[in-house]
Enzyme design. Sequence first.
Site, mmCIF file in Angstrom:
data_model
loop_
_atom_site.group_PDB
_atom_site.id
_atom_site.type_symbol
_atom_site.label_atom_id
_atom_site.label_comp_id
_atom_site.label_asym_id
_atom_site.label_seq_id
_atom_site.Cartn_x
_atom_site.Cartn_y
_atom_site.Cartn_z
ATOM 1 N N ARG A 1 -7.685 -4.055 -3.207
ATOM 2 C CA ARG A 1 -7.175 -2.928 -3.998
ATOM 3 C C ARG A 1 -8.149 -2.657 -5.145
ATOM 4 O O ARG A 1 -7.961 -3.139 -6.262
ATOM 5 C CB ARG A 1 -5.782 -3.238 -4.523
ATOM 6 C CG ARG A 1 -4.806 -3.583 -3.429
ATOM 7 C CD ARG A 1 -3.404 -3.854 -3.941
ATOM 8 N NE ARG A 1 -2.642 -4.524 -2.906
ATOM 9 C CZ ARG A 1 -2.146 -3.921 -1.823
ATOM 10 N NH1 ARG A 1 -2.322 -2.622 -1.650
ATOM 11 N NH2 ARG A 1 -1.480 -4.613 -0.915
ATOM 12 N N CYS B 1 0.829 -1.209 0.000
ATOM 13 C CA CYS B 1 0.000 0.000 0.000
ATOM 14 C C CYS B 1 0.864 1.260 0.000
ATOM 15 O O CYS B 1 0.541 2.252 -0.656
ATOM 16 C CB CYS B 1 -0.930 0.015 1.216
ATOM 17 S SG CYS B 1 -2.086 -1.367 1.288
#
Length: 216
Positions: free
Chosen positions: A129, A52
């Site tokens: 995601r 991330c």
Amino acid sequence: MTDTTAPLALPGLNRPAPDFSANTTDGPRSLSDYKGRWLVLFSHPADFTPVCTTEFIGFAKHHGQFKALGCELLGLSIDSIFAHIAWIRNIEEKFGVVIPFPIIEDLSMKVAHAYGMVQPGASDTSAVRATFVIDPEGVLRAMLYYPMSNGRSVPEILRLVTALQASDAQKIATPEGWTPGQDAIVPPPKTAEAARQRGSEGYATTDWYFSTRKVA
């Protein structure tokens, strides 16, 4: 035990994007705040995680290019504002990158569920995601889903926004990997007579259904 075979409620392409109002690292934000601009809304599994972090650095480095397209960025994870703030401060301190866009606090998971960001096959408590491209009218134009283990390509998302804008402005389709300056695809004819005439219309025509043209 979670039933991972149960159908998920997902938003639909070319339909109004799910409305939301949420607290962010830049204060309250609603979908209506982005009226008249493009928006890339993207979720990540958790703050202070390595994949991330690379994605947020990527979005930050391309932020100016998104802005040049009239497109805003908005992140989200199921973490608190305090975790978000601590994380972006850590990214600035450790990686030298300022995160210039807001991040939604979604502890209630309301936004994540509305957009189908929570996938029980991956996790019941984290968002995958997911990336959503929303146009200036609030219409959802594209969705991309990645697993938790693999980061997104930010240049591809930027390319996609560019291609969508070109399609709207020029009434074209774009081939695989299209970037500005390349030829675009002319929509195929819809009648037999139009198909017979296609070769005389001035396009670069390979066959009646496959023609390309320059993009102004």
